[in-house]
Scaffold this motif. Structure first.
Motif, PDB file in Angstrom:
ATOM      1  N   THR B 107       2.338  22.092   0.108  1.00  0.00           N
ATOM      2  CA  THR B 107       3.022  21.236   0.136  1.00  0.00           C
ATOM      3  C   THR B 107       2.415  19.646  -0.192  1.00  0.00           C
ATOM      4  OG1 THR B 107       2.418  20.843   2.410  1.00  0.00           O
ATOM      5  CG2 THR B 107       3.947  22.251   1.925  1.00  0.00           C
ATOM      6  N   PRO B 108       3.227  18.972  -1.102  1.00  0.00           N
ATOM      7  CA  PRO B 108       2.909  17.662  -1.442  1.00  0.00           C
ATOM      8  C   PRO B 108       2.108  16.713  -0.335  1.00  0.00           C
ATOM      9  CG  PRO B 108       5.003  18.237  -2.123  1.00  0.00           C
ATOM     10  CD  PRO B 108       4.736  19.027  -1.213  1.00  0.00           C
ATOM     11  N   PRO B 109       1.336  15.342  -0.495  1.00  0.00           N
ATOM     12  CA  PRO B 109       1.068  14.975  -1.212  1.00  0.00           C
ATOM     13  C   PRO B 109      -0.415  16.244  -1.513  1.00  0.00           C
ATOM     14  CG  PRO B 109      -0.163  13.965   0.364  1.00  0.00           C
ATOM     15  CD  PRO B 109       0.989  14.684   0.777  1.00  0.00           C
ATOM     16  N   THR B 110      -0.247  15.991  -3.426  1.00  0.00           N
ATOM     17  CA  THR B 110      -1.581  16.599  -3.791  1.00  0.00           C
ATOM     18  C   THR B 110      -2.210  15.458  -4.201  1.00  0.00           C
ATOM     19  OG1 THR B 110      -0.540  18.458  -5.010  1.00  0.00           O
ATOM     20  CG2 THR B 110      -2.859  16.916  -5.877  1.00  0.00           C
ATOM     21  N   VAL B 111      -3.640  14.984  -3.749  1.00  0.00           N
ATOM     22  CA  VAL B 111      -4.866  14.341  -3.766  1.00  0.00           C
ATOM     23  C   VAL B 111      -6.008  14.372  -4.589  1.00  0.00           C
ATOM     24  CG1 VAL B 111      -6.247  12.385  -3.249  1.00  0.00           C
ATOM     25  CG2 VAL B 111      -4.094  13.624  -1.364  1.00  0.00           C
ATOM     26  N   VAL B 112      -5.716  13.469  -6.192  1.00  0.00           N
ATOM     27  CA  VAL B 112      -6.858  13.625  -7.247  1.00  0.00           C
ATOM     28  C   VAL B 112      -7.484  12.803  -6.679  1.00  0.00           C
ATOM     29  CG1 VAL B 112      -7.023  13.732  -9.659  1.00  0.00           C
ATOM     30  CG2 VAL B 112      -5.361  14.703  -8.225  1.00  0.00           C
ATOM     31  N   LEU B 113      -9.092  13.526  -6.723  1.00  0.00           N
ATOM     32  CA  LEU B 113     -10.126  11.584  -6.550  1.00  0.00           C
ATOM     33  C   LEU B 113     -10.638  11.549  -7.961  1.00  0.00           C
ATOM     34  CD1 LEU B 113     -11.436  10.213  -4.547  1.00  0.00           C
ATOM     35  CD2 LEU B 113     -13.243  12.152  -3.933  1.00  0.00           C
ATOM     36  N   LYS B 138       6.948  13.029 -11.130  1.00  0.00           N
ATOM     37  CA  LYS B 138       6.710  13.347 -10.276  1.00  0.00           C
ATOM     38  C   LYS B 138       6.587  11.894  -9.941  1.00  0.00           C
ATOM     39  CE  LYS B 138       3.823  17.450  -9.822  1.00  0.00           C
ATOM     40  NZ  LYS B 138       5.285  18.871 -10.858  1.00  0.00           N
ATOM     41  N   LYS B 139       6.165  12.246  -8.309  1.00  0.00           N
ATOM     42  CA  LYS B 139       6.390  10.656  -7.574  1.00  0.00           C
ATOM     43  C   LYS B 139       4.760  10.521  -7.121  1.00  0.00           C
ATOM     44  CE  LYS B 139       7.951   7.808  -3.945  1.00  0.00           C
ATOM     45  NZ  LYS B 139       8.014   7.210  -2.917  1.00  0.00           N
ATOM     46  N   VAL B 140       4.134   9.148  -8.133  1.00  0.00           N
ATOM     47  CA  VAL B 140       2.847   9.170  -7.814  1.00  0.00           C
ATOM     48  C   VAL B 140       2.428   8.118  -7.453  1.00  0.00           C
ATOM     49  CG1 VAL B 140       0.720   8.582  -9.426  1.00  0.00           C
ATOM     50  CG2 VAL B 140       2.401  10.484 -10.053  1.00  0.00           C
ATOM     51  N   LEU B 141       0.996   7.784  -6.354  1.00  0.00           N
ATOM     52  CA  LEU B 141       1.395   6.579  -5.722  1.00  0.00           C
ATOM     53  C   LEU B 141      -0.323   6.772  -6.160  1.00  0.00           C
ATOM     54  CD1 LEU B 141       1.387   4.188  -3.698  1.00  0.00           C
ATOM     55  CD2 LEU B 141       0.480   6.376  -2.032  1.00  0.00           C
ATOM     56  N   GLY B 164       4.627   1.986 -13.801  1.00  0.00           N
ATOM     57  CA  GLY B 164       6.450   2.063 -13.296  1.00  0.00           C
ATOM     58  C   GLY B 164       5.801   2.470 -11.035  1.00  0.00           C
ATOM     59  N   VAL B 165       4.676   3.308 -11.125  1.00  0.00           N
ATOM     60  CA  VAL B 165       3.880   3.413  -9.377  1.00  0.00           C
ATOM     61  C   VAL B 165       3.858   2.513  -8.753  1.00  0.00           C
ATOM     62  CG1 VAL B 165       3.970   5.674 -11.501  1.00  0.00           C
ATOM     63  CG2 VAL B 165       1.546   3.969 -10.961  1.00  0.00           C
ATOM     64  N   GLU B 166       3.662   2.703  -7.884  1.00  0.00           N
ATOM     65  CA  GLU B 166       3.376   2.467  -6.417  1.00  0.00           C
ATOM     66  C   GLU B 166       1.419   1.783  -6.555  1.00  0.00           C
ATOM     67  OE1 GLU B 166       5.466   2.254  -2.956  1.00  0.00           O
ATOM     68  OE2 GLU B 166       6.980   2.759  -3.939  1.00  0.00           O
ATOM     69  N   ALA B 189       3.643   9.031   4.254  1.00  0.00           N
ATOM     70  CA  ALA B 189       5.288   8.527   4.339  1.00  0.00           C
ATOM     71  C   ALA B 189       5.775   8.312   3.722  1.00  0.00           C
ATOM     72  CB  ALA B 189       5.069   7.149   4.985  1.00  0.00           C
ATOM     73  N   ARG B 190       5.643   8.060   2.534  1.00  0.00           N
ATOM     74  CA  ARG B 190       6.623   8.234   1.027  1.00  0.00           C
ATOM     75  C   ARG B 190       6.955   8.806   0.450  1.00  0.00           C
ATOM     76  NH1 ARG B 190       3.365   2.064  -1.790  1.00  0.00           N
ATOM     77  NH2 ARG B 190       2.957   1.419   0.268  1.00  0.00           N
ATOM     78  N   LYS B 191       6.617  10.245   1.065  1.00  0.00           N
ATOM     79  CA  LYS B 191       6.891  11.645   0.680  1.00  0.00           C
ATOM     80  C   LYS B 191       6.533  11.151  -1.028  1.00  0.00           C
ATOM     81  CE  LYS B 191      10.261  12.895   3.151  1.00  0.00           C
ATOM     82  NZ  LYS B 191      10.345  12.081   5.057  1.00  0.00           N
ATOM     83  N   VAL B 192       5.319  11.318  -1.263  1.00  0.00           N
ATOM     84  CA  VAL B 192       4.294  11.104  -2.942  1.00  0.00           C
ATOM     85  C   VAL B 192       4.540  12.552  -3.170  1.00  0.00           C
ATOM     86  CG1 VAL B 192       2.541  10.423  -3.909  1.00  0.00           C
ATOM     87  CG2 VAL B 192       4.071   8.866  -2.776  1.00  0.00           C
ATOM     88  N   ASP B 193       3.970  12.867  -4.601  1.00  0.00           N
ATOM     89  CA  ASP B 193       3.386  14.119  -5.013  1.00  0.00           C
ATOM     90  C   ASP B 193       1.937  14.148  -5.028  1.00  0.00           C
ATOM     91  OD1 ASP B 193       6.471  15.196  -4.754  1.00  0.00           O
ATOM     92  OD2 ASP B 193       6.862  13.779  -6.818  1.00  0.00           O
ATOM     93  N   VAL B 194       1.568  12.879  -5.742  1.00  0.00           N
ATOM     94  CA  VAL B 194       0.342  13.112  -6.831  1.00  0.00           C
ATOM     95  C   VAL B 194      -0.103  11.634  -6.109  1.00  0.00           C
ATOM     96  CG1 VAL B 194      -2.148  13.535  -8.140  1.00  0.00           C
ATOM     97  CG2 VAL B 194       0.940  14.567  -7.916  1.00  0.00           C
ATOM     98  N   LEU B 195      -1.402  11.917  -5.341  1.00  0.00           N
ATOM     99  CA  LEU B 195      -2.201  10.482  -4.895  1.00  0.00           C
ATOM    100  C   LEU B 195      -2.874  10.461  -5.684  1.00  0.00           C
ATOM    101  CD1 LEU B 195      -2.689   7.968  -3.815  1.00  0.00           C
ATOM    102  CD2 LEU B 195      -3.639   9.794  -1.980  1.00  0.00           C
TER     103      LEU B 195
END
Ligand SMILES: Nc1nc2c(ncn2[C@@H]2O[C@H](COP(=O)(O)OP(=O)(O)OP(=O)(O)O)[C@@H](O)[C@H]2O)c(=O)[nH]1
Ligand SMILES: Nc1nc2c(ncn2[C@@H]2O[C@H](COP(=O)(O)OP(=O)(O)O)[C@@H](O)[C@H]2O)c(=O)[nH]1
Ligand SMILES: [Mg+2]
Ligand SMILES: [Mg+2]
Lengths: 482, 310
Positions: B107-113, B138-141, B164-166, B189-195
């Motif tokens: 379940t999103p968000p996926t976190v990539v470090l 995908k919605k990216v942060l 164009g991403v936050e 909170a922002r229902k992001v797909d990938v951080l």
């Protein structure tokens, strides 16, 4: 109870003290102490040298040429009786390396009329911008009035990066929001003249040596600004490709020197040798950290030891010295030499050890060791216990450890709140150390031996008197191997 | 498959074209007709491998296998040696974990470090990942956790605007773990797909900085227990044998899942990834082949081996 360093897993101690000298000593063990060095009898040893150079990322062609020149130098030499052939070869190799990478040369060509121009060039991420800041700081200290020029219009926020550094240093930064770097740099020099700045440092964008357009651009910058110095900024972690990039930059630009960055890590830094070999330009400065004062002149002797995997012992010792009281360390070293090392000197050394504090940071400068130090803790408690034991000895006992019989041991154990085993262990290690010293002294006469001894004593102070570590370290410094 | 290859493979091939030509040229030269597999030839072959930054240890290991195969009369003509070497490399670098599929969270968000030593290419690589993911709708942060280097936040911010991403950011000097926590919070909170979390460059020998990195990971986990789902170590392809120590040490501090091999568009061959795979086990997931967000490829062991030894 073991001494701090002995608590490290053996591979750590192993890698710390295993060095090219040790390998060579093994390779040459069959060579007797008389006779001459011949091509045949040094071949196996030089294989080890080659291996060390390759592991250090020296370009294979450069390594090959180097081995050939060392062979030529070594063949025909008498085997010196007091030294083992392995050590003799190491010395020849070391000297050759120093000669190849040296001399120390922090000289900057100053323009007699108008501002001196220094251009910084190199691959992406090599450290150019940071080095511009460091150099500015270094020059301000020397009484110069530098102007930093942001000529990287490629990388996002590259201009801001330099501006932040300039602000920290109180050094002005010339920047234009857009435009071509050759023009920007030309105008920056005009600006320097108008604002009475006597050094102009040009920060250019990182570029690949095979990017013809960008190489042409930096060449144009140089053509228009006629720099007094053009430094190639090279990352110390660079591998075999260092020769390709360096020779391409050298072909395009009249380089005057090299800056080797990120030497604060544990990379062996063979690129230093490769770059020097293909450009022939002196390595002028080194970067030793991200902060702007972490910058120094280049020391070829230190680099040679580092490349050979002997660790940058001198820098290590210098770092250690910063936290040690010089007089006391020297006294201990003297005692070493005079064969009079007692628990009094020993205690003094232990107390110095405590002052070292961030020992791990210092140890991590030894190539290959840093990554293995994770999770190893140099335990102050151990040092405390050792101290307690020594402090429970009478002064006479400290000066004459041979007096220790069973009842004295028991008393000391009780007095220090430790155990008889702990006292026994300490006495054993102490005896071992003394024995080592005797052998070392016998082997290393003269000035060199003395200097090494002093160096060793300092390191010793840091590491704790662990006999095993001591033995290996001694091997690393060229001592007798048992 | 998360990342479509499309015609993109051509870029890696182009990037490695020089390598390939050089290597196969010289290899062909080595195996001139009638030449025996003697010590000289072995030495030359070893040099080729070392020139690709494979390191003496890995090179020796591979050469030993060549020798054994030769003794077993596995080679009929010079071309068999390429095939042999290629197969070796491909087998080593391949496997289910290799190649650029990002492991997405159930379940999103996926976190990539994203971690690595100074100047290896972390921030640019994040821009590349963000660009591909955005293209996949995908919605990216982005999280600007390099609060140390001058203008590092601004650098990532410019990328966020261009793509164009936050972005979640703080002042230079702020606690990077706090930024990571805020970002994880915002991602939920922002229902992001990938951080995508950018971190400051740090040498693996700096204990305190490595601990700081460990803390960043721990803080993310506090918010999202399964995260980070992917920890990419960005490696500069020009790096020599030190990369092995980097891989080992970073993996001890954070749960590195793979490598992002940046700057493969130069003449450096990046052969140290073979040593890393061999000694540390980490797979290569992506390769960087330029400075724009489009200059990225999903790592393909076949293409890599092919490009090196074809
Ligand atoms: N040619 C090329 N350049 C690259 C690549 N990836 C990054 N770069 C360049 O390398 C330089 C450093 O990249 P960054 O992304 O800032 O590296 P970083 O690891 O974030 O650096 P720090 O945060 O300072 O440690 C920049 O000039 C990038 O444009 C690549 O794949 N190819
Ligand atoms: N540890 C360490 N990092 C350095 C050194 N010099 C530069 N850096 C870092 O390397 C990265 C790239 O440096 P930068 O000056 O931006 O490189 P440029 O792209 O060539 O201008 C930054 O994170 C710097 O802080 C050094 O000597 N040691
Ligand atoms: Mg820069
Ligand atoms: Mg960055």
């Amino acid at each position: 109870m073991r001494f701090p360093l002995a608590d490290c897993n053996s591979p750590i101690v192993e890698s710390m003290f295993e060095s090219i000298t040790e390998k060579l000593t093994a390779a040459f063990s069959r060579l007797t102490s008389r006779g001459k060095l011949t091509e045949a009898n040094i071949q196996e040893g030089l294989r080890e040298v080659r291996q060390a150079l390759l592991e250090a990322d020296v370009n294979f062609k450069v390594a090959k040429d180097f081995i050939a020149s060392v062979t030529a130098k070594a063949v025909g030499k008498e085997v010196i009786e007091s030294i083992r052939p392995g050590q003799q070869i190491v010395k020849i190799v070391h000297d050759e390396l120093v000669a190849l990478m040296g001399p120390t040369d922090g000289y900057i060509h100053w323009q007699s009329s108008g501002p001196t121009v220094i251009l910084m060039a190199g691959l992406q991420g090599s450290g150019k911008t940071t080095t511009c800041g460091k150099l500015a700081k270094y020059l301000v200290k020397k009484g110069k009035r530098p102007l930093l020029v942001a000529a990287d219009v490629q990388r996002p926020a590259a201009i801001q990066q330099l501006q932040v550094l300039g602000k920290d240093l109180g050094v002005p930064v010339y920047a234009e929001p857009s435009g071509r770097p050759p023009k920007i740099c030309e105008r920056a020099i005009g600006h320097a003249k108008e604002t009475d700045r006597d050094v102009v440092i040009l920060d250019t964008a990182g570029r690949l040596h095979i990017d013809a357009a960008l190489m042409q651009e930096v060449k144009e910058v140089a053509d228009r600004t006629k720099p007094d110095e053009i430094f190639l900024v090279c990352d110390a972690m660079t591998g075999q490709d260092a020769v390709n990039s360096a020779s391409a930059f050298h072909a395009q630009l009249p380089l005057t020197g090299v800056v080797l960055t990120k030497l604060d890590g544990d990379a062996r830094g063979g690129a230093a040798m490769s770059v020097k070999a293909v450009t022939g330009k002196p390595i002028k400065f080194v970067g030793l950290g991200e902060k702007l004062d972490e910058f120094d002149e280049f020391h070829p002797d230190r680099m040679a030891s580092r490349i050979l995997g002997m660790g940058d012992v001198i820098t290590l010792v210098e770092k250690a010295q910063a936290s040690l009281e010089q007089g006391k360390v020297e006294k201990a070293a003297e005692a070493f030499m005079k064969d009079q090392f007692t628990f009094v000197d020993f205690l003094e050394m232990m107390q110095q050890v405590k002052k070292m504090g961030k020992m791990k940071d210092i140890l991590s400068m030894i190539p290959g060791l840093g990554s293995q130090l994770k999770g190893v803790d140099v335990d102050d408690k151990d040092i405390g216990r050792i101290e307690a034991i020594v402090q429970s000895m009478t002064i006479t006992e400290r000066l004459h450890p041979e007096l220790f019989n069973g009842s004295r041991r028991k008393r000391v154990a009780q007095g220090s709140g430790t155990s008889v085993e702990a006292v026994n262990q300490l006495l054993r290690d102490f005896q071992q150390m003394r024995k080592m010293m005797k052998q070392m002294k016998g082997m290393m006469g003269g000035k060199l031996g003395r200097a090494k001894m002093a160096q060793f004593a300092k390191l010793k102070g840091k590491g704790g008197p662990d006999s095993e570590a001591f033995r290996k370290f001694q091997g690393g410094l060229g001592g007798p191997k048992r | 498959m998360a990342f479509g290859l499309g015609g993109a493979l051509g870029k890696l091939r182009a990037g490695l074209q020089k390598t390939r030509e050089k290597l196969s040229q010289s290899l062909k030269g080595l195996f001139a007709i009638g030449r025996k597999l003697d010590q000289d030839l072995i030495d030359e072959l070893e040099e080729k491998l070392i020139a690709a930054d494979m390191g003496p240890a890995t090179a020796t290991q591979i050469i030993d296998e060549v020798k054994a195969a030769y003794k077993a009369r596995a080679f009929k003509d010079p071309n068999d040696v390429y095939v042999f070497l290629k197969d070796k490399i491909r087998a080593l670098l391949g496997g289910p974990d290799a190649g650029g599929d990002i492991r997405f969270a159930a379940t999103p968000p996926t976190v990539v470090l994203v971690v690595g030593v100074n100047g290896s290419g972390k921030t640019t690589s994040i821009a590349k990942l963000a660009s591909i993911l955005t293209k996949e709708k995908k919605k990216v942060l982005l999280a600007a956790c390099d609060t140390f280097r001058a203008a590092a936040v601004e650098q990532l911010e410019i990328w966020s605007q261009r793509i164009g991403v936050e972005i979640i950011k703080a002042q230079t000097g702020a606690d990077p773990a706090a930024v990571a926590f805020d970002a994880a919070d915002a991602a939920v909170a922002r229902k992001v797909d990938v951080l995508l979390v950018d971190t400051a460059g740090r040498l693996h020998t700096k204990e305190n900085l490595m601990q700081e990195l460990g803390k960043i990971q721990r803080v993310i986990k506090k918010k999202l227990p399964d995260a980070p789902h992917e920890v990419l170590l960005v490696l500069d392809a020009t790096t020599g044998q030190n990369a092995i120590a980097q891989a080992k040490t970073f993996r001890e501090v954070v749960d590195v899942t793979g490598l992002f091999l940046a700057k493969l568009d130069g003449t450096a061959k990046g052969g140290v990834v073979i040593g890393i795979r061999n000694e540390v086990g980490l797979p290569v997931k992506f390769v960087g082949v330029g400075e724009t967000p489009d200059d990225v490829e999903r790592f393909d062991p076949d293409a890599f081996a092919e490009a090196l030894f074809e």
